[in-house]
Design an enzyme around this catalytic site. Structure first.
Site, PDB file in Angstrom:
ATOM      1  N   PHE A   1      39.746  25.565  49.960  1.00 43.59           N
ATOM      2  CA  PHE A   1      41.073  24.803  50.823  1.00 43.59           C
ATOM      3  C   PHE A   1      40.987  23.299  50.802  1.00 43.59           C
ATOM      4  O   PHE A   1      41.774  22.818  51.608  1.00 43.59           O
ATOM      5  CB  PHE A   1      40.575  25.438  52.612  1.00 43.59           C
ATOM      6  CG  PHE A   1      39.408  25.048  53.489  1.00 43.59           C
ATOM      7  CD1 PHE A   1      38.784  23.664  53.021  1.00 43.59           C
ATOM      8  CD2 PHE A   1      38.611  25.597  53.996  1.00 43.59           C
ATOM      9  CE1 PHE A   1      37.474  23.733  53.312  1.00 43.59           C
ATOM     10  CE2 PHE A   1      37.780  25.367  54.630  1.00 43.59           C
ATOM     11  CZ  PHE A   1      36.710  24.155  54.356  1.00 43.59           C
TER      12      PHE A   1
ATOM     13  N   HIS B   1      35.994  21.656  62.587  1.00 46.08           N
ATOM     14  CA  HIS B   1      35.267  21.220  63.748  1.00 46.08           C
ATOM     15  C   HIS B   1      33.421  20.563  62.675  1.00 46.08           C
ATOM     16  O   HIS B   1      33.018  19.959  62.456  1.00 46.08           O
ATOM     17  CB  HIS B   1      34.796  22.108  64.236  1.00 46.08           C
ATOM     18  CG  HIS B   1      33.881  23.015  64.455  1.00 46.08           C
ATOM     19  ND1 HIS B   1      33.261  22.986  65.299  1.00 46.08           N
ATOM     20  CD2 HIS B   1      33.744  24.052  63.111  1.00 46.08           C
ATOM     21  CE1 HIS B   1      32.652  24.598  64.947  1.00 46.08           C
ATOM     22  NE2 HIS B   1      33.421  24.601  63.260  1.00 46.08           N
TER      23      HIS B   1
END
Length: 338
Positions: A225, A243
Protein backbone atom coordinates in the site's frame (compact mmCIF):
# COMPACT_ATOMS: atom_id res chain seq x y z
CA UNK A 1 0.00 -0.16 61.85
CA UNK A 2 0.38 0.09 58.10
CA UNK A 3 -1.41 -2.58 56.09
CA UNK A 4 1.28 -2.53 53.42
CA UNK A 5 0.79 -2.24 49.64
CA UNK A 6 -2.72 -2.79 48.35
CA UNK A 7 -3.62 -5.94 46.45
CA UNK A 8 -4.17 -3.78 43.35
CA UNK A 9 -0.61 -2.48 43.60
CA UNK A 10 0.76 -5.99 44.04
CA UNK A 11 -1.23 -7.17 41.01
CA UNK A 12 0.31 -4.40 38.92
CA UNK A 13 3.77 -5.49 40.02
CA UNK A 14 2.95 -9.11 39.12
CA UNK A 15 1.40 -8.34 35.76
CA UNK A 16 4.31 -9.81 33.80
CA UNK A 17 3.94 -13.10 35.68
CA UNK A 18 0.20 -13.30 35.03
CA UNK A 19 0.69 -12.60 31.34
CA UNK A 20 3.33 -15.28 30.85
CA UNK A 21 1.20 -17.81 32.73
CA UNK A 22 -1.71 -16.92 30.46
CA UNK A 23 0.48 -17.39 27.37
CA UNK A 24 1.58 -20.81 28.64
CA UNK A 25 -2.04 -21.76 29.34
CA UNK A 26 -2.96 -20.79 25.78
CA UNK A 27 -0.06 -22.66 24.21
CA UNK A 28 -0.91 -25.79 26.22
CA UNK A 29 -4.63 -25.30 25.52
CA UNK A 30 -5.46 -25.66 29.20
CA UNK A 31 -8.75 -23.74 28.90
CA UNK A 32 -9.89 -26.28 26.28
CA UNK A 33 -8.82 -29.22 28.41
CA UNK A 34 -10.89 -28.18 31.44
CA UNK A 35 -13.86 -26.81 29.47
CA UNK A 36 -15.77 -30.09 29.83
CA UNK A 37 -15.06 -30.46 33.53
CA UNK A 38 -12.43 -30.01 36.21
CA UNK A 39 -9.20 -32.01 35.95
CA UNK A 40 -6.28 -32.67 38.25
CA UNK A 41 -2.83 -31.27 37.65
CA UNK A 42 -1.60 -34.81 37.00
CA UNK A 43 -4.22 -35.34 34.30
CA UNK A 44 -3.41 -32.03 32.66
CA UNK A 45 0.33 -32.69 32.86
CA UNK A 46 -0.15 -36.06 31.16
CA UNK A 47 -2.23 -34.42 28.42
CA UNK A 48 0.27 -31.62 27.80
CA UNK A 49 3.61 -33.34 28.36
CA UNK A 50 4.55 -31.06 31.24
CA UNK A 51 6.08 -31.53 34.70
CA UNK A 52 3.20 -32.35 37.10
CA UNK A 53 4.41 -30.41 40.15
CA UNK A 54 5.42 -27.36 38.16
CA UNK A 55 2.11 -27.35 36.30
CA UNK A 56 0.20 -27.70 39.58
CA UNK A 57 1.88 -24.59 40.93
CA UNK A 58 1.07 -22.61 37.79
CA UNK A 59 -2.55 -23.78 37.87
CA UNK A 60 -2.80 -22.65 41.49
CA UNK A 61 -1.28 -19.29 40.57
CA UNK A 62 -3.77 -18.89 37.71
CA UNK A 63 -6.56 -19.65 40.17
CA UNK A 64 -5.35 -16.73 42.31
CA UNK A 65 -6.02 -14.51 39.29
CA UNK A 66 -9.49 -16.00 38.77
CA UNK A 67 -8.41 -17.69 35.55
CA UNK A 68 -9.25 -21.17 36.84
CA UNK A 69 -11.07 -22.27 40.00
CA UNK A 70 -9.52 -24.78 42.40
CA UNK A 71 -12.08 -27.34 43.51
CA UNK A 72 -12.30 -28.79 47.06
CA UNK A 73 -10.72 -32.02 45.80
CA UNK A 74 -7.75 -30.15 44.30
CA UNK A 75 -8.83 -30.34 40.68
CA UNK A 76 -8.95 -27.21 38.50
CA UNK A 77 -12.05 -26.13 36.62
CA UNK A 78 -13.04 -23.51 34.05
CA UNK A 79 -14.29 -19.97 34.62
CA UNK A 80 -15.85 -17.42 32.27
CA UNK A 81 -12.37 -15.87 32.13
CA UNK A 82 -10.62 -19.06 31.03
CA UNK A 83 -13.35 -19.64 28.43
CA UNK A 84 -12.24 -16.40 26.77
CA UNK A 85 -8.95 -18.12 25.93
CA UNK A 86 -10.30 -21.34 24.43
CA UNK A 87 -9.25 -22.29 20.90
CA UNK A 88 -12.71 -23.47 19.82
CA UNK A 89 -14.54 -20.16 20.22
CA UNK A 90 -13.89 -16.50 19.42
CA UNK A 91 -11.79 -14.92 22.13
CA UNK A 92 -8.24 -13.91 22.94
CA UNK A 93 -6.14 -17.07 22.56
CA UNK A 94 -4.55 -16.23 19.22
CA UNK A 95 -4.05 -12.59 20.19
CA UNK A 96 -2.34 -13.63 23.43
CA UNK A 97 0.12 -15.92 21.66
CA UNK A 98 0.76 -13.33 18.95
CA UNK A 99 1.48 -10.57 21.46
CA UNK A 100 3.96 -12.78 23.31
CA UNK A 101 5.97 -12.99 20.09
CA UNK A 102 5.28 -9.49 18.87
CA UNK A 103 6.01 -7.29 21.81
CA UNK A 104 6.77 -8.85 25.18
CA UNK A 105 10.54 -8.54 24.95
CA UNK A 106 10.32 -5.12 23.31
CA UNK A 107 8.34 -3.81 26.28
CA UNK A 108 11.36 -4.62 28.42
CA UNK A 109 13.14 -1.87 26.49
CA UNK A 110 10.42 0.73 27.10
CA UNK A 111 12.97 3.24 28.40
CA UNK A 112 14.51 3.40 24.92
CA UNK A 113 11.19 4.55 23.47
CA UNK A 114 10.70 7.06 26.27
CA UNK A 115 14.15 8.56 25.70
CA UNK A 116 14.12 8.59 21.89
CA UNK A 117 10.51 8.51 20.74
CA UNK A 118 11.39 5.53 18.53
CA UNK A 119 9.96 1.98 18.73
CA UNK A 120 11.86 -0.26 21.13
CA UNK A 121 11.07 -3.23 18.90
CA UNK A 122 13.32 -2.05 16.07
CA UNK A 123 16.04 -1.13 18.55
CA UNK A 124 15.95 -4.64 20.03
CA UNK A 125 15.71 -6.68 16.84
CA UNK A 126 17.39 -4.39 14.32
CA UNK A 127 14.41 -4.56 11.98
CA UNK A 128 10.72 -3.74 11.94
CA UNK A 129 7.99 -6.04 13.16
CA UNK A 130 6.65 -6.48 9.63
CA UNK A 131 10.10 -7.34 8.30
CA UNK A 132 10.39 -10.08 10.92
CA UNK A 133 6.95 -11.40 9.96
CA UNK A 134 8.15 -11.71 6.39
CA UNK A 135 11.09 -13.84 7.53
CA UNK A 136 9.31 -16.08 10.08
CA UNK A 137 6.38 -18.12 8.70
CA UNK A 138 5.31 -19.40 12.14
CA UNK A 139 5.21 -15.91 13.62
CA UNK A 140 3.32 -14.69 10.56
CA UNK A 141 0.80 -17.52 10.99
CA UNK A 142 0.19 -16.55 14.61
CA UNK A 143 -0.18 -12.90 13.60
CA UNK A 144 -2.66 -13.76 10.84
CA UNK A 145 -4.67 -16.00 13.17
CA UNK A 146 -4.97 -13.19 15.71
CA UNK A 147 -6.01 -10.71 13.04
CA UNK A 148 -8.64 -13.12 11.65
CA UNK A 149 -10.05 -13.66 15.13
CA UNK A 150 -10.34 -9.92 15.71
CA UNK A 151 -11.48 -9.06 12.19
CA UNK A 152 -14.23 -11.67 12.26
CA UNK A 153 -15.76 -9.94 15.30
CA UNK A 154 -15.50 -6.54 13.64
CA UNK A 155 -16.76 -7.74 10.25
CA UNK A 156 -20.23 -8.75 11.41
CA UNK A 157 -20.76 -5.43 13.18
CA UNK A 158 -19.41 -3.44 10.24
CA UNK A 159 -21.49 -5.30 7.65
CA UNK A 160 -24.64 -4.59 9.66
CA UNK A 161 -23.97 -0.97 10.62
CA UNK A 162 -22.37 0.56 7.53
CA UNK A 163 -24.29 1.87 4.52
CA UNK A 164 -23.12 -0.05 1.44
CA UNK A 165 -25.47 1.70 -0.96
CA UNK A 166 -23.84 2.07 -4.38
CA UNK A 167 -20.96 -0.28 -3.59
CA UNK A 168 -20.35 -2.81 -6.35
CA UNK A 169 -16.65 -3.43 -5.70
CA UNK A 170 -14.87 -3.24 -2.35
CA UNK A 171 -11.13 -3.46 -1.76
CA UNK A 172 -9.90 -4.83 1.56
CA UNK A 173 -6.55 -3.04 1.82
CA UNK A 174 -3.95 -5.13 3.66
CA UNK A 175 -6.80 -7.49 4.44
CA UNK A 176 -4.75 -10.58 5.31
CA UNK A 177 -6.85 -13.74 5.17
CA UNK A 178 -9.91 -11.71 4.23
CA UNK A 179 -11.97 -11.98 7.43
CA UNK A 180 -13.38 -8.46 7.03
CA UNK A 181 -14.10 -8.90 3.34
CA UNK A 182 -15.77 -12.26 3.98
CA UNK A 183 -18.14 -10.69 6.49
CA UNK A 184 -19.07 -7.93 4.05
CA UNK A 185 -19.59 -10.26 1.06
CA UNK A 186 -21.65 -12.75 3.04
CA UNK A 187 -23.97 -9.96 4.16
CA UNK A 188 -24.09 -8.26 0.75
CA UNK A 189 -24.23 -10.82 -2.08
CA UNK A 190 -24.19 -8.20 -4.86
CA UNK A 191 -20.72 -6.88 -3.95
CA UNK A 192 -17.51 -8.10 -5.59
CA UNK A 193 -14.29 -7.96 -3.58
CA UNK A 194 -10.56 -7.49 -4.02
CA UNK A 195 -8.30 -8.77 -1.27
CA UNK A 196 -5.02 -6.85 -1.36
CA UNK A 197 -1.93 -7.53 0.75
CA UNK A 198 1.70 -8.60 0.75
CA UNK A 199 2.36 -12.24 -0.10
CA UNK A 200 2.78 -13.29 3.54
CA UNK A 201 -0.46 -11.54 4.45
CA UNK A 202 -2.40 -13.45 1.79
CA UNK A 203 -1.07 -16.85 2.90
CA UNK A 204 -4.05 -19.12 3.43
CA UNK A 205 -6.54 -16.54 2.14
CA UNK A 206 -7.81 -18.62 -0.79
CA UNK A 207 -8.71 -21.52 1.50
CA UNK A 208 -10.54 -19.16 3.87
CA UNK A 209 -12.50 -17.63 1.01
CA UNK A 210 -13.45 -21.05 -0.37
CA UNK A 211 -14.60 -22.23 3.06
CA UNK A 212 -16.70 -19.08 3.42
CA UNK A 213 -18.32 -19.62 0.01
CA UNK A 214 -17.24 -16.30 -1.49
CA UNK A 215 -14.09 -17.19 -3.45
CA UNK A 216 -15.88 -16.76 -6.79
CA UNK A 217 -16.47 -13.09 -5.96
CA UNK A 218 -12.95 -12.21 -4.79
CA UNK A 219 -9.79 -11.35 -6.66
CA UNK A 220 -6.51 -11.76 -4.79
CA UNK A 221 -3.87 -9.16 -5.53
CA UNK A 222 -0.38 -8.87 -4.06
CA UNK A 223 1.24 -5.53 -3.45
CA UNK A 224 2.31 -2.83 -1.03
CA UNK A 225 0.00 0.00 0.00
CA UNK A 226 3.00 2.32 -0.10
CA UNK A 227 3.23 1.81 -3.85
CA UNK A 228 -0.24 1.24 -5.33
CA UNK A 229 -3.61 -0.30 -4.50
CA UNK A 230 -6.22 -1.66 -6.93
CA UNK A 231 -7.88 1.24 -8.75
CA UNK A 232 -11.46 2.14 -9.54
CA UNK A 233 -13.29 0.46 -6.64
CA UNK A 234 -16.34 1.96 -4.96
CA UNK A 235 -15.15 1.31 -1.41
CA UNK A 236 -11.67 1.07 0.13
CA UNK A 237 -11.65 -0.59 3.55
CA UNK A 238 -8.65 -0.25 5.87
CA UNK A 239 -9.09 -2.03 9.17
CA UNK A 240 -6.44 -1.51 11.85
CA UNK A 241 -3.99 -0.24 9.26
CA UNK A 242 -3.16 3.41 9.87
CA UNK A 243 -2.72 2.87 13.61
CA UNK A 244 0.37 0.80 12.78
CA UNK A 245 2.15 3.86 11.40
CA UNK A 246 3.24 7.35 12.35
CA UNK A 247 1.51 10.31 10.72
CA UNK A 248 3.97 10.56 7.82
CA UNK A 249 3.61 6.96 6.72
CA UNK A 250 -0.12 6.80 7.50
CA UNK A 251 -0.52 9.80 5.21
CA UNK A 252 1.46 8.03 2.48
CA UNK A 253 -0.92 5.04 2.69
CA UNK A 254 -3.97 7.26 2.40
CA UNK A 255 -2.45 9.15 -0.53
CA UNK A 256 -1.91 5.84 -2.33
CA UNK A 257 -5.60 5.07 -1.87
CA UNK A 258 -6.61 8.54 -3.06
CA UNK A 259 -4.73 7.99 -6.31
CA UNK A 260 -6.74 4.80 -6.88
CA UNK A 261 -10.17 6.23 -6.09
CA UNK A 262 -12.72 7.50 -8.60
CA UNK A 263 -14.90 10.54 -7.98
CA UNK A 264 -17.65 8.57 -6.19
CA UNK A 265 -15.39 6.21 -4.24
CA UNK A 266 -15.56 6.07 -0.49
CA UNK A 267 -12.81 5.16 1.94
CA UNK A 268 -13.46 3.81 5.41
CA UNK A 269 -10.99 3.45 8.27
CA UNK A 270 -11.98 0.92 10.91
CA UNK A 271 -10.01 1.92 13.97
CA UNK A 272 -10.28 2.41 17.70
CA UNK A 273 -11.09 6.00 18.61
CA UNK A 274 -8.82 7.50 21.25
CA UNK A 275 -10.72 9.74 23.69
CA UNK A 276 -9.70 13.38 23.91
CA UNK A 277 -9.07 12.70 27.60
CA UNK A 278 -9.50 9.68 29.85
CA UNK A 279 -12.77 9.97 31.74
CA UNK A 280 -14.32 6.49 31.82
CA UNK A 281 -11.47 4.16 32.72
CA UNK A 282 -13.14 0.98 31.47
CA UNK A 283 -14.18 2.51 28.14
CA UNK A 284 -10.71 3.94 27.50
CA UNK A 285 -8.68 0.94 28.66
CA UNK A 286 -8.36 -1.10 25.45
CA UNK A 287 -7.72 1.88 23.18
CA UNK A 288 -5.20 3.59 25.45
CA UNK A 289 -3.27 0.37 26.03
CA UNK A 290 -3.34 -0.29 22.29
CA UNK A 291 -1.91 3.18 21.71
CA UNK A 292 1.15 2.61 23.87
CA UNK A 293 1.66 -0.83 22.32
CA UNK A 294 1.73 0.76 18.88
CA UNK A 295 4.29 3.24 20.18
CA UNK A 296 6.65 0.60 21.59
CA UNK A 297 6.35 -2.05 18.86
CA UNK A 298 5.55 -0.26 15.61
CA UNK A 299 6.02 3.46 16.09
CA UNK A 300 2.32 3.91 15.32
CA UNK A 301 -0.52 5.40 17.35
CA UNK A 302 -4.22 5.36 18.04
CA UNK A 303 -5.93 8.64 17.15
CA UNK A 304 -8.77 10.87 18.26
CA UNK A 305 -11.61 11.70 15.87
CA UNK A 306 -10.05 15.11 15.24
CA UNK A 307 -6.68 13.54 14.47
CA UNK A 308 -8.33 11.19 11.96
CA UNK A 309 -10.15 14.15 10.38
CA UNK A 310 -6.91 16.11 10.04
CA UNK A 311 -4.98 13.14 8.64
CA UNK A 312 -7.68 12.45 6.05
CA UNK A 313 -7.78 16.12 5.09
CA UNK A 314 -4.03 16.15 4.49
CA UNK A 315 -4.53 13.25 2.06
CA UNK A 316 -7.26 15.12 0.15
CA UNK A 317 -10.19 13.41 1.83
CA UNK A 318 -13.16 14.79 3.74
CA UNK A 319 -14.50 12.82 6.68
CA UNK A 320 -18.24 12.42 6.14
CA UNK A 321 -19.31 10.45 9.19
CA UNK A 322 -18.39 8.20 12.08
CA UNK A 323 -20.18 4.91 12.63
CA UNK A 324 -19.69 3.46 16.11
CA UNK A 325 -20.29 -0.27 16.09
CA UNK A 326 -21.02 -2.87 18.77
CA UNK A 327 -17.34 -3.70 18.90
CA UNK A 328 -14.91 -1.06 20.20
CA UNK A 329 -14.14 -0.08 16.61
CA UNK A 330 -15.40 3.04 14.84
CA UNK A 331 -15.81 3.33 11.07
CA UNK A 332 -14.53 6.69 9.80
CA UNK A 333 -15.95 7.28 6.32
CA UNK A 334 -14.36 9.74 3.91
CA UNK A 335 -14.73 10.89 0.30
CA UNK A 336 -12.52 12.82 -2.08
CA UNK A 337 -12.53 16.56 -1.55
CA UNK A 338 -14.53 18.08 -4.38
Amino acid sequence: MSKGPSLEAQRLMSGFRAYQMTVAACRLMLPDLVAGGAKSAAELAAATGTHPESLHRILRALAVWGFFVEMPDGRFGPTPLSDTFRSDKPGLRNMTIMLSEEGYEAWGDLMYTLRTGKPAYEHMYGKSHFDRLGEDPEMAAHFNAAMVEFSSRVAAAFAAAFDFTGVRTAVDVAGGNGALLIGVLQAHPDIQGVLFDLAQGLAGAHEKLVAAGVSDRVTLQEGSFFEAVPSGADLYMLKSIVHDWDDERALAILQTCVRAMHSRSRLVLLERKLPERVENLDDAFTTVMGDVHMMVVLGGKERTANEFRQLLAQAGLQMTREVRMESDITAFEAVLVA
